[in-house]
Design a protein around this motif. Sequence first.
Motif, mmCIF file in Angstrom:
data_model
loop_
_atom_site.group_PDB
_atom_site.id
_atom_site.type_symbol
_atom_site.label_atom_id
_atom_site.label_comp_id
_atom_site.label_asym_id
_atom_site.label_seq_id
_atom_site.Cartn_x
_atom_site.Cartn_y
_atom_site.Cartn_z
ATOM 1 N N GLN A 90 0.806 -1.221 0.000
ATOM 2 C CA GLN A 90 0.000 0.000 0.000
ATOM 3 C C GLN A 90 0.841 1.274 0.000
ATOM 4 O O GLN A 90 0.318 2.353 -0.258
ATOM 5 C CB GLN A 90 -0.926 0.025 1.232
ATOM 6 C CG GLN A 90 -2.083 -0.967 1.167
ATOM 7 C CD GLN A 90 -3.023 -0.798 2.332
ATOM 8 O OE1 GLN A 90 -3.000 -1.577 3.275
ATOM 9 N NE2 GLN A 90 -3.860 0.230 2.280
ATOM 10 N N ARG A 120 -7.156 11.018 -0.166
ATOM 11 C CA ARG A 120 -6.167 9.960 -0.085
ATOM 12 C C ARG A 120 -6.086 9.395 1.331
ATOM 13 O O ARG A 120 -6.598 9.983 2.280
ATOM 14 C CB ARG A 120 -4.779 10.473 -0.515
ATOM 15 C CG ARG A 120 -4.766 11.040 -1.936
ATOM 16 C CD ARG A 120 -3.484 11.801 -2.221
ATOM 17 N NE ARG A 120 -3.543 12.466 -3.508
ATOM 18 C CZ ARG A 120 -3.072 11.961 -4.649
ATOM 19 N NH1 ARG A 120 -2.522 10.768 -4.650
ATOM 20 N NH2 ARG A 120 -3.171 12.640 -5.778
ATOM 21 N N LEU A 137 -2.177 3.502 -0.740
ATOM 22 C CA LEU A 137 -3.209 3.161 -1.702
ATOM 23 C C LEU A 137 -4.426 2.647 -0.930
ATOM 24 O O LEU A 137 -4.298 2.035 0.136
ATOM 25 C CB LEU A 137 -2.712 2.080 -2.658
ATOM 26 C CG LEU A 137 -1.494 2.440 -3.524
ATOM 27 C CD1 LEU A 137 -1.055 1.224 -4.333
ATOM 28 C CD2 LEU A 137 -1.813 3.596 -4.452
ATOM 29 N N TRP A 138 -5.594 2.889 -1.480
ATOM 30 C CA TRP A 138 -6.795 2.356 -0.847
ATOM 31 C C TRP A 138 -6.791 0.836 -0.983
ATOM 32 O O TRP A 138 -6.237 0.295 -1.953
ATOM 33 C CB TRP A 138 -8.058 2.940 -1.495
ATOM 34 C CG TRP A 138 -8.198 4.413 -1.293
ATOM 35 C CD1 TRP A 138 -7.837 5.393 -2.169
ATOM 36 C CD2 TRP A 138 -8.722 5.078 -0.148
ATOM 37 N NE1 TRP A 138 -8.093 6.630 -1.630
ATOM 38 C CE2 TRP A 138 -8.645 6.465 -0.388
ATOM 39 C CE3 TRP A 138 -9.244 4.643 1.070
ATOM 40 C CZ2 TRP A 138 -9.079 7.416 0.539
ATOM 41 C CZ3 TRP A 138 -9.677 5.594 1.995
ATOM 42 C CH2 TRP A 138 -9.594 6.964 1.726
ATOM 43 N N ASP A 141 -8.863 -1.290 -1.997
ATOM 44 C CA ASP A 141 -9.404 -1.842 -3.249
ATOM 45 C C ASP A 141 -8.517 -1.527 -4.457
ATOM 46 O O ASP A 141 -8.818 -1.952 -5.581
ATOM 47 C CB ASP A 141 -10.826 -1.338 -3.495
ATOM 48 C CG ASP A 141 -10.912 0.178 -3.597
ATOM 49 O OD1 ASP A 141 -9.864 0.840 -3.461
ATOM 50 O OD2 ASP A 141 -12.020 0.701 -3.807
ATOM 51 N N GLU A 142 -7.414 -0.788 -4.234
ATOM 52 C CA GLU A 142 -6.477 -0.506 -5.322
ATOM 53 C C GLU A 142 -5.354 -1.545 -5.401
ATOM 54 O O GLU A 142 -4.538 -1.511 -6.325
ATOM 55 C CB GLU A 142 -5.863 0.895 -5.142
ATOM 56 C CG GLU A 142 -6.864 2.021 -5.327
ATOM 57 C CD GLU A 142 -6.255 3.393 -5.131
ATOM 58 O OE1 GLU A 142 -6.547 4.292 -5.933
ATOM 59 O OE2 GLU A 142 -5.471 3.555 -4.166
ATOM 60 N N ARG A 187 -4.234 -5.129 -6.256
ATOM 61 C CA ARG A 187 -4.730 -6.224 -7.078
ATOM 62 C C ARG A 187 -4.453 -7.567 -6.407
ATOM 63 O O ARG A 187 -3.429 -7.760 -5.741
ATOM 64 C CB ARG A 187 -4.063 -6.195 -8.453
ATOM 65 C CG ARG A 187 -4.339 -4.922 -9.227
ATOM 66 C CD ARG A 187 -3.582 -4.884 -10.535
ATOM 67 N NE ARG A 187 -3.996 -5.962 -11.428
ATOM 68 C CZ ARG A 187 -3.424 -6.215 -12.603
ATOM 69 N NH1 ARG A 187 -2.398 -5.469 -13.012
ATOM 70 N NH2 ARG A 187 -3.854 -7.199 -13.362
#
Length: 363
Positions: A105, A148, A165-166, A168-169, A171
Motif C-alpha cells: 500500500q 487519499r 493506496l486504498w 481496493d487498489e 490487485r
Amino acid sequence: MRSIWNGAISFGLVSIPIKLVNATESHSISFRQIHLSDGGRIRYRKVCELDGEEVATAEIGKGFEEADGSIIPITDEDLAQLPIATAKTIEIVSFVPADEIDPLQMDAAYYLAANGPTAAKPYTLLREALKRSRKVAIAKYALRGRERLGMLRVVDDVIAMHGLLWPDEIRVPEGVAPEGKVSVREAELDLADALMATLGEVEMDSLTDEYREAVEAMVSAKSEGAFEPAAQAEVEPAGGKVIDLMAALEKSVSAAKAARGEAGPEAEVTPIRRKTAAAAPKAVGGKKSTAATKKAAASGTKKTASAKSTSAKSAADRSTATKSTATKSTATKSTAKSASKAASAKKTAAATKKAAPRKRASA
C-alpha cells in the motif's frame, strides 16, 4: 525545503498547523527526444482536436469523459464546493501497529513540518505519543484533487507521512505463483540459510545507483570529446535453463565467502543445520565429508557389534552358571537320599539280630 501543501493535522480536538514537504526526490536520468538527422529537439504541442489550433496552458481546464466519449467540464470551483472534511486537514482516524500496514500500500512519502511557533507544542505532543505507543496513525487527506489515505510515523524528530493506496487498489495476485506443487528439500533450505547468513546485512547508505553513475560518466566524457566505447559484455539470456539447484547454492555460498574474504572460492561449504531429534549427520561437502561420514558409520557399526557380542557372552555365562548350580543341587539331593536309605537298612538289620535269639529259646 519548499512546501507543496499547507493545512493542519486533526488529532481529536487538537489542531496542528503543518506544511507538507516532499521527503523523496528522483535522481533518475531523463532523456529528450531529438531529430536524428540534425539533433533538433522534438516537442509536443497541445492542440484542440476540434479546431486544430494550439492551446496555451492558461486556456486548458479539466473534464470527465463519459462512457460514450462526451466530456463534462469540471472546474476548480466545482471541486472546492464538495463536502470533503479533509480538503485542508489531515484527519487522523485511528492508531494501529506498524506491522498491520501492507507494504504494497506504500506510496509517496512526505515530511510534516510545524507551521509556526504555536504549532510546536501540539506537534511535539503527537510525535512523542507516537513514539511511546510504538504505533502509526492512519489518516485521510486531500491532495491534487482527490482524497487519499495516509500513515503517520516518526522519523528521527520529524513526523513523516506515507501516502497509502486504498485497499481496493491492491490487485489480487491471481495466476502469479508457480503452477503445480513444488517441493523443496531440507538440504536445499539449509544451503539457502547458509547463503543468507554469509551475505549478512548491508548498510543501506552504502547502496548506490551504479547505472545512473555510469550514464553520467558517459555523458561527461561525450561532452569533453573523450568518450571511448567499451567492449560490449556478453550477457547470457536468463530463463529457460535448467540448473542444479544444490550446486548453484553451494557455489553461491563459496563465492559470497570469497567476496567477504572469509575463505577461498573453492572452500568447503558447511550449511546451517536445523535441529532434529536423533538425526544422523548429513554430508554436504565434498568427498572428505562423505568419507568421514562412512568412517563414523563403520565405527558405530563395530561398536554396536562388539556390544552385542559382549551381551551374548554375558548371557551365556549366566546360563552356564545357572546350569552348574542346578547340577550341584541335584547331586546334593541324591546324596541325601542315599544316606537316608543306608540308615534305614542299618535299623532293619539290627532289629533282625534281636529277634533271632528269642526264636531259638522258644524252640
